[in-house]
Scaffold this active site. Structure first.
Site, PDB file in Angstrom:
ATOM      1  CG  ASP A  64      -7.529  -1.932   8.637  1.00 16.79           C
ATOM      2  OD1 ASP A  64      -6.890  -2.449   9.566  1.00 16.79           O
ATOM      3  OD2 ASP A  64      -7.972  -0.768   8.685  1.00 16.79           O
ATOM      4  CG  HIS A  65      -3.202  -2.479   9.975  1.00 21.10           C
ATOM      5  ND1 HIS A  65      -4.387  -1.801  10.055  1.00 21.10           N
ATOM      6  CD2 HIS A  65      -2.234  -1.536  10.097  1.00 21.10           C
ATOM      7  CE1 HIS A  65      -4.145  -0.511  10.209  1.00 21.10           C
ATOM      8  NE2 HIS A  65      -2.839  -0.319  10.236  1.00 21.10           N
ATOM      9  CG  ASP A 119      -4.410   3.511  12.371  1.00 23.99           C
ATOM     10  OD1 ASP A 119      -3.942   2.386  12.105  1.00 23.99           O
ATOM     11  OD2 ASP A 119      -4.087   4.546  11.749  1.00 23.99           O
ATOM     12  NE  ARG A 380       2.809   7.627  10.071  1.00 23.68           N
ATOM     13  CZ  ARG A 380       1.937   7.245  10.989  1.00 23.68           C
ATOM     14  NH1 ARG A 380       1.693   5.972  11.182  1.00 23.68           N
ATOM     15  NH2 ARG A 380       1.332   8.135  11.740  1.00 23.68           N
ATOM     16  CB  SER A 538       1.976   4.038  14.264  1.00 22.80           C
ATOM     17  OG  SER A 538       2.490   3.306  15.355  1.00 22.80           O
ATOM     18  NE  ARG A 540       3.394   0.694  14.793  1.00 26.28           N
ATOM     19  CZ  ARG A 540       4.104   0.750  13.671  1.00 26.28           C
ATOM     20  NH1 ARG A 540       5.354   0.360  13.677  1.00 26.28           N
ATOM     21  NH2 ARG A 540       3.573   1.167  12.550  1.00 26.28           N
TER      22      ARG A 540
HETATM   23  C1  MIC Z   1       0.606   2.972  10.635  1.00 29.47           C
HETATM   24  O1  MIC Z   1       0.189   3.554   9.639  1.00 29.47           O
HETATM   25  O2  MIC Z   1       1.735   3.142  11.100  1.00 29.47           O
HETATM   26  C2  MIC Z   1      -0.332   1.996  11.341  1.00 29.47           C
HETATM   27  C3  MIC Z   1       0.178   0.644  11.120  1.00 29.47           C
HETATM   28  O3  MIC Z   1      -1.614   2.100  10.782  1.00 29.47           O
HETATM   29  C4  MIC Z   1      -0.365   2.389  12.816  1.00 29.47           C
HETATM   30  C5  MIC Z   1      -1.110   1.457  13.674  1.00 29.47           C
HETATM   31  C6  MIC Z   1      -0.365   0.205  14.006  1.00 29.47           C
HETATM   32  O4  MIC Z   1       0.837   0.214  14.185  1.00 29.47           O
HETATM   33  O5  MIC Z   1      -1.054  -0.826  14.132  1.00 29.47           O
HETATM   34  C7  MIC Z   1      -0.917   3.787  13.078  1.00 29.47           C
HETATM   35  O6  MIC Z   1      -0.884   4.630  12.217  1.00 29.47           O
HETATM   36  O7  MIC Z   1      -1.331   4.085  14.219  1.00 29.47           O
HETATM   37 FE1  SF4 Z   2      -3.100   1.263   7.001  1.00 32.40          FE
HETATM   38 FE2  SF4 Z   2      -1.746   2.949   8.571  1.00 32.40          FE
HETATM   39 FE3  SF4 Z   2      -1.134   2.664   5.971  1.00 32.40          FE
HETATM   40 FE4  SF4 Z   2      -3.369   3.845   6.629  1.00 32.40          FE
HETATM   41  S1  SF4 Z   2      -1.320   4.553   7.098  1.00 32.40           S
HETATM   42  S2  SF4 Z   2      -3.119   2.318   5.038  1.00 32.40           S
HETATM   43  S3  SF4 Z   2      -3.982   2.708   8.447  1.00 32.40           S
HETATM   44  S4  SF4 Z   2      -0.959   1.102   7.582  1.00 32.40           S
END
Ligand code: MIC
Ligand code: SF4
Length: 649
Positions: A64-65, A119, A380, A538, A540
């Site tokens: 999805d990313h 995630d 975010r 996140s 990550r």
């Molecule tokens: C995010 O919303 O910051 C992400 C991208 O979904 C991350 C995961 C990632 O960095 O791959 C998260 O929320 O954990």
């Molecule tokens: Fe994707 Fe993270 Fe954004 Fe949710 S918050 S839509 S999981 S990048």
């Protein structure tokens, strides 16, 4: 003695430990899911552990990313994930199916179960009455290999809801923004927020999921709602009524804290740049010019809320100065909107409909322009996360976003003159699981295909007795993992290639950081100094692996965010906490620090004397590692440690 929902679920899943706050508890896990941006590492790590098939009852690999395919890297990763799922026994959710959290809620979430996801927004499942926790990829890999999941038992807070939302203008998003305003991005650290009270029944499962999703922004371990008639209604509409069980706290259940919220007094809210807790009532910003509006993401993609968005856009036009982007969270929702003609209303108004993916939320396209104001129904708004650090991102409900898109500015919703339909939860959803590939039987022969961008997971050298290194960076409070390891369409495709992605560590803060860290390697490596809540945001693990790869030996901070702290430990970096917070003020970037007897301190009192060689004084730091965490650090990380345990079996 009465039990709350958290205790009820933890007790039925406990492998070892006690449910006493801050003590380690091991849980048996029912479901694990990964997404592509963290999943490639997780599956590479699963492979490196050397187990033949996942050992949890359900594993799902989502994509999805990393959806923009501007070169070979992302599609190669998708193929790797598909073949790894086939080889090791996971469902594979193909690109196009939607965002992990939204689809998992629709198709797999089950009340009373425990799910881990790689995630931080995995708590979305809390809307279904399950314990849903975001973890790093390596934690997920070890659980898929059969280990229990260990965490420090969080304190349980009752979020007591009363009253009803004033629909259509006030939504679940406004509730969680109001909670963020009250509690801040640190307010949930070490806690699980359990929702209860008479107001719960006013909220549908998707509305509850919006609230639990964004509970991640409070730093909470997770958030959970009861499972009741509304849960049953949602599961029936998903043709999954058999998955329903009732789950309520006992009348005399105990909580560590109670916070009351009157849904009837919540008004439309907005989070200002650059933090989700910088919240005010939207009407206070009336008149603010808007250049971009984004609606969707894992936070706000239910059919009912997007139907309300369509009702606002119907017959109107997106204002001249605005670009409106919509990324629906799931194919099912998008297909329903299309079949009912609602997507047509959005398109007619001038919306740019994106594919069902994270998209602009993580800077995968849709970056705002220089100095532009973007209002998003996402979770975010950290500086630079949108792909442009010279833009201003605000967060608001999808309903507010739609109104602002038409008006070209922030307005008082109740007096906008626009019509909005009161959302009604559908009694049946369109069910079509054709974008899931179920786990394959006789999978031994499946070849796992790795593209040239997929590199081995690096492992740290074992812990040394002495660390002598320079402070490469001194940072303030609430440093995010987006600051440490930025995302966006250029950097995200490098998630499977640690040497390449390491070049971007802290690049938004100091664009020669990785060069400086490489240079420092021969002189003992580097140390990072942070303030409160270091590593928020996140899950990550790249925010730990890549600094480790660059030779970072330790992070000294006032406090750490939960998932990042675990990720640091998993990759052999000791998270150290200042004993005396004033010592933070005495260190400067460039100072050389010396830590003696590191192993002795770690296995002993966990108190470390640190000498500032540049300024000639000593100060103390501590670590609060439990037995398992100490063992992980001493082994050089979780991967070597897990391998050691598996060899013993
Ligand atoms: C995010 O919303 O910051 C992400 C991208 O979904 C991350 C995961 C990632 O960095 O791959 C998260 O929320 O954990
Ligand atoms: Fe994707 Fe993270 Fe954004 Fe949710 S918050 S839509 S999981 S990048």
């Amino acid at each position: 003695m009465g039990r709350n929902i958290v205790e009820k679920i933890f007790e039925t899943h406990k492998a070892y430990g006690e449910l006493t706050p801050n003590t380690p508890v091991g849980l048996r896990i029912d479901q694990v899911y990964t997404q592509d941006a963290t999943g490639t590492m997780a599956w590479l790590q699963f492979e490196a552990i050397g187990i033949d098939r996942v050992k949890v009852p359900l594993a799902v690999s989502y994509v999805d990313h990393n959806m923009i395919q501007s070169n070979y890297m992302n599609p190669d990763d998708h193929r790797f994930l598909q073949t790894a799922a086939a080889r090791y026994g996971a469902y594979f959710s193909r690109p196009g199916n939607g965002i992990s959290h939204q689809i998992h809620l629709e198709r797999f979430a089950v009340p009373g179960k425990i799910v881990l996801g790689t995630d931080s927004h995995t708590p979305t499942g809390g809307g279904m009455g399950m314990i849903a926790i975001g973890v790093g990829g390596l934690d997920a890999a070890t659980v898929m290999a059969g280990a229990p999941y260990e965490l420090g038992m969080p304190r349980v807070v009752l979020m007591k809801l009363k009253g009803r939302l004033i629909r259509p203008w006030v939504t679940a998003m406004d509730v969680i923004l109001e909670i963020l305003r009250k509690l801040t991005v640190k307010g949930g650290v070490g806690k699980i927020l359990e929702y209860g009270g008479p107001g719960v029944k006013d909220l549908s499962v998707p509305e509850r999921a919006t609230i639990t999703n964004m509970g991640a922004e409070l730093g909470a371990t997770t958030s959970v709602f009861p499972s009741d008639k509304r849960t049953r209604f949602f599961l029936r509409a998903q043709e999954r009524e058999k998955d329903w069980t009732e789950l309520q706290a006992d009348r005399d259940a105990k909580y560590h804290e109670v916070i009351e919220i009157d849904l009837g007094s919540v008004e439309p809210m907005i989070a200002q740049p650059h933090s989700p807790d910088n919240v005010v009532a939207a009407r206070e910003l009336a008149g603010t010019r808007v250049d971009q509006v984004c609606i969707g993401s894992c936070t706000n993609s239910s059919y009912q809320v997007l139907k309300t968005v369509a009702s606002i856009l119907k017959g109107n036009s997106v204002a001249d100065g605005v670009s409106l982007l919509i990324n629906p969270g799931s194919k099912a929702v998008y297909e329903m909107l299309s079949r009912k003609g609602l997507a047509a209303d959005m398109i007619a108004a001038g919306a740019r409909i994106l594919e069902c993916s994270c998209g602009p939320c993580i800077g995968m396209g849709g970056a705002p322009g220089t100095g532009h104001v973007s209002v998003r129904s996402y979770n975010r708004n950290f500086k630079g996360r949108s792909g442009n650090k010279d833009s201003f991102v605000y967060l608001a409900s999808p309903v507010a976003c739609a109104v602002f898109a038409v008006k070209g500015k922030v307005v008082d919703l109740q007096n906008s003159g626009l019509h909005a339909e009161v959302p009604r939860e559908p009694a049946s959803y369109l069910i079509n699981d054709n974008m899931f590939i179920p786990p394959q039987q006789n999978a031994e022969k499946v070849e796992v295909i790795k593209g040239p961008n997929i590199k081995e997971v690096p492992v740290k050298e074992p812990l040394a007795e002495k660390i002598e290194a320079d402070v490469l960076l001194k940072l303030g409070d609430n440093v995010t993992t987006d600051d440490i390891m930025p995302a966006g369409s250029t950097i995200l495709p490098l998630r499977s290639n640690i040497p390449a992605i390491s070049e971007y560590v802290f690049s938004h803060i100091d664009n020669i950081f990785s060069k400086r860290a490489e240079e420092a390697k021969s002189a003992g490596g580097g140390i990072i100094v942070g303030g409160e809540n270091y590593g928020q945001g996140s899950s990550r693990e790249h925010a730990a692996i890549a600094p480790m790869f660059l030779g970072i030996q330790a992070v000294i901070a006032k406090s750490f965010a939960r998932i990042h702290r675990s990720n640091l430990i998993n990759f052999g970096i000791i998270p150290l906490i200042f004993k005396n917070m004033e010592d933070y003020g005495r260190i400067e970037k460039g100072d050389r620090l010396l830590l003696h007897d590191v192993k002795k301190s770690l296995t002993g009192s966990q108190s470390y004397v640190i000498r500032n060689l540049t300024r000639d004084y000593s100060f103390e730091a501590s670590s609060s590692l439990n037995g398992r965490e100490k063992e992980i650090i001493l082994s050089g990380g979780l991967l070597p440690n897990t391998r050691k345990h598996i060899q013993k079996i």
